[in-house]
Design a protein around this motif. Structure first.
Motif, mmCIF file in Angstrom:
data_model
loop_
_atom_site.group_PDB
_atom_site.id
_atom_site.type_symbol
_atom_site.label_atom_id
_atom_site.label_comp_id
_atom_site.label_asym_id
_atom_site.label_seq_id
_atom_site.Cartn_x
_atom_site.Cartn_y
_atom_site.Cartn_z
ATOM 1 N N TRP A 37 30.767 39.732 36.935
ATOM 2 C CA TRP A 37 31.921 39.054 37.520
ATOM 3 C C TRP A 37 31.680 37.550 37.600
ATOM 4 O O TRP A 37 32.593 36.758 37.389
ATOM 5 C CB TRP A 37 32.271 39.619 38.883
ATOM 6 C CG TRP A 37 33.438 38.901 39.483
ATOM 7 C CD1 TRP A 37 33.438 38.118 40.590
ATOM 8 C CD2 TRP A 37 34.775 38.869 38.976
ATOM 9 N NE1 TRP A 37 34.689 37.603 40.803
ATOM 10 C CE2 TRP A 37 35.543 38.052 39.831
ATOM 11 C CE3 TRP A 37 35.401 39.449 37.883
ATOM 12 C CZ2 TRP A 37 36.888 37.791 39.628
ATOM 13 C CZ3 TRP A 37 36.753 39.200 37.679
ATOM 14 C CH2 TRP A 37 37.478 38.386 38.538
ATOM 15 N N ARG B 159 34.364 35.094 36.127
ATOM 16 C CA ARG B 159 35.146 34.219 37.009
ATOM 17 C C ARG B 159 35.031 32.757 36.623
ATOM 18 O O ARG B 159 35.809 31.935 37.090
ATOM 19 C CB ARG B 159 34.768 34.455 38.473
ATOM 20 C CG ARG B 159 33.432 33.892 38.876
ATOM 21 C CD ARG B 159 32.950 34.420 40.210
ATOM 22 N NE ARG B 159 33.736 34.020 41.330
ATOM 23 C CZ ARG B 159 33.337 33.190 42.269
ATOM 24 N NH1 ARG B 159 32.124 32.677 42.232
ATOM 25 N NH2 ARG B 159 34.118 32.884 43.265
ATOM 26 N N LYS C 274 40.948 31.658 37.530
ATOM 27 C CA LYS C 274 41.973 32.663 37.791
ATOM 28 C C LYS C 274 43.137 32.570 36.811
ATOM 29 O O LYS C 274 43.627 33.585 36.317
ATOM 30 C CB LYS C 274 42.488 32.532 39.223
ATOM 31 C CG LYS C 274 43.463 33.599 39.616
ATOM 32 C CD LYS C 274 43.886 33.462 41.059
ATOM 33 C CE LYS C 274 44.844 34.572 41.458
ATOM 34 N NZ LYS C 274 45.221 34.485 42.874
ATOM 35 N N TYR D 144 42.133 33.918 33.401
ATOM 36 C CA TYR D 144 41.868 35.348 33.555
ATOM 37 C C TYR D 144 43.188 36.128 33.565
ATOM 38 O O TYR D 144 43.349 37.100 32.827
ATOM 39 C CB TYR D 144 41.087 35.585 34.847
ATOM 40 C CG TYR D 144 40.778 37.023 35.158
ATOM 41 C CD1 TYR D 144 39.688 37.651 34.581
ATOM 42 C CD2 TYR D 144 41.559 37.746 36.057
ATOM 43 C CE1 TYR D 144 39.380 38.970 34.884
ATOM 44 C CE2 TYR D 144 41.258 39.061 36.354
ATOM 45 C CZ TYR D 144 40.175 39.668 35.767
ATOM 46 O OH TYR D 144 39.876 40.976 36.065
ATOM 47 N N VAL D 145 44.110 35.686 34.377
ATOM 48 C CA VAL D 145 45.396 36.381 34.491
ATOM 49 C C VAL D 145 46.198 36.249 33.201
ATOM 50 O O VAL D 145 46.784 37.228 32.724
ATOM 51 C CB VAL D 145 46.198 35.849 35.702
ATOM 52 C CG1 VAL D 145 47.616 36.376 35.710
ATOM 53 C CG2 VAL D 145 45.490 36.223 37.002
ATOM 54 N N ASN E 180 46.334 39.760 38.589
ATOM 55 C CA ASN E 180 46.268 38.899 39.771
ATOM 56 C C ASN E 180 45.663 39.675 40.945
ATOM 57 O O ASN E 180 44.779 39.163 41.646
ATOM 58 C CB ASN E 180 47.662 38.387 40.120
ATOM 59 C CG ASN E 180 47.628 37.206 41.042
ATOM 60 O OD1 ASN E 180 46.616 36.541 41.195
ATOM 61 N ND2 ASN E 180 48.754 36.931 41.667
ATOM 62 N N TRP F 129 41.941 40.233 40.262
ATOM 63 C CA TRP F 129 41.145 39.037 40.546
ATOM 64 C C TRP F 129 40.839 38.959 42.040
ATOM 65 O O TRP F 129 39.700 38.733 42.433
ATOM 66 C CB TRP F 129 41.882 37.786 40.095
ATOM 67 C CG TRP F 129 41.185 36.516 40.482
ATOM 68 C CD1 TRP F 129 41.273 35.866 41.678
ATOM 69 C CD2 TRP F 129 40.266 35.770 39.693
ATOM 70 N NE1 TRP F 129 40.476 34.752 41.668
ATOM 71 C CE2 TRP F 129 39.842 34.663 40.460
ATOM 72 C CE3 TRP F 129 39.761 35.912 38.401
ATOM 73 C CZ2 TRP F 129 38.947 33.726 39.988
ATOM 74 C CZ3 TRP F 129 38.877 34.965 37.924
ATOM 75 C CH2 TRP F 129 38.466 33.896 38.718
ATOM 76 N N GLU F 130 41.868 39.129 42.859
ATOM 77 C CA GLU F 130 41.680 39.056 44.310
ATOM 78 C C GLU F 130 40.705 40.124 44.800
ATOM 79 O O GLU F 130 39.853 39.853 45.645
ATOM 80 C CB GLU F 130 43.021 39.179 45.030
ATOM 81 C CG GLU F 130 44.004 38.075 44.729
ATOM 82 C CD GLU F 130 43.501 36.697 45.131
ATOM 83 O OE1 GLU F 130 42.745 36.587 46.119
ATOM 84 O OE2 GLU F 130 43.859 35.722 44.435
ATOM 85 N N GLN G 162 38.313 41.657 43.045
ATOM 86 C CA GLN G 162 36.964 41.351 42.568
ATOM 87 C C GLN G 162 36.347 40.202 43.367
ATOM 88 O O GLN G 162 35.162 40.233 43.680
ATOM 89 C CB GLN G 162 36.975 41.011 41.083
ATOM 90 C CG GLN G 162 37.305 42.191 40.188
ATOM 91 C CD GLN G 162 36.245 43.256 40.247
ATOM 92 O OE1 GLN G 162 36.327 44.199 41.027
ATOM 93 N NE2 GLN G 162 35.229 43.116 39.429
ATOM 94 N N GLU G 163 37.128 39.212 43.703
ATOM 95 C CA GLU G 163 36.631 38.097 44.506
ATOM 96 C C GLU G 163 36.199 38.569 45.890
ATOM 97 O O GLU G 163 35.173 38.155 46.410
ATOM 98 C CB GLU G 163 37.708 37.007 44.643
ATOM 99 C CG GLU G 163 37.838 36.128 43.431
ATOM 100 C CD GLU G 163 36.611 35.271 43.206
ATOM 101 O OE1 GLU G 163 36.319 34.383 44.035
ATOM 102 O OE2 GLU G 163 35.918 35.501 42.187
#
Length: 86
Positions: free
Chosen positions: A12, A16, A20, A23-24, A72, A75-76, A78-79
């Motif tokens: 990750w 990352r 973002k 990625y999206v 989206n 991403w959130e 995984q963060e």
């Protein structure tokens, strides 16, 4: 949910770095949009023996929007997991 293990965190961490937005756009809009549009259009052609250009573009828009929202959220998630591991 638990955080990531070290292997997942390392993967990750590399992913990352693209940010973002990229990625999206790359994995959500482009990948989901094009792959799902292609698969459903292929399915249409194989089952019905026809191809409808209007449906192709409608699918592309719909699947791209879906991909945008899914990636989206991913991403959130995984963060959050990445930060929980520390």
């Amino acid at each position: 949910m638990s955080g990531m293990n070290e292997a997942q965190a390392a993967k990750w961490s590399r992913r990352r770095q693209m940010g973002k937005a990229k990625y999206v756009m790359y994995l959500g809009v482009a990948a989901w949009g094009f792959i799902l549009t292609g698969l459903t259009t292929l399915s249409e052609w194989l089952t019905m023996g026809t191809y409808t250009p209007n449906w192709f573009f409608a699918r592309l828009v719909v699947f791209s929007f879906i991909g945008f929202f899914v990636m989206n959220l991913r991403w959130e998630n995984q963060e959050r997991k990445f930060k929980e591991r520390k």
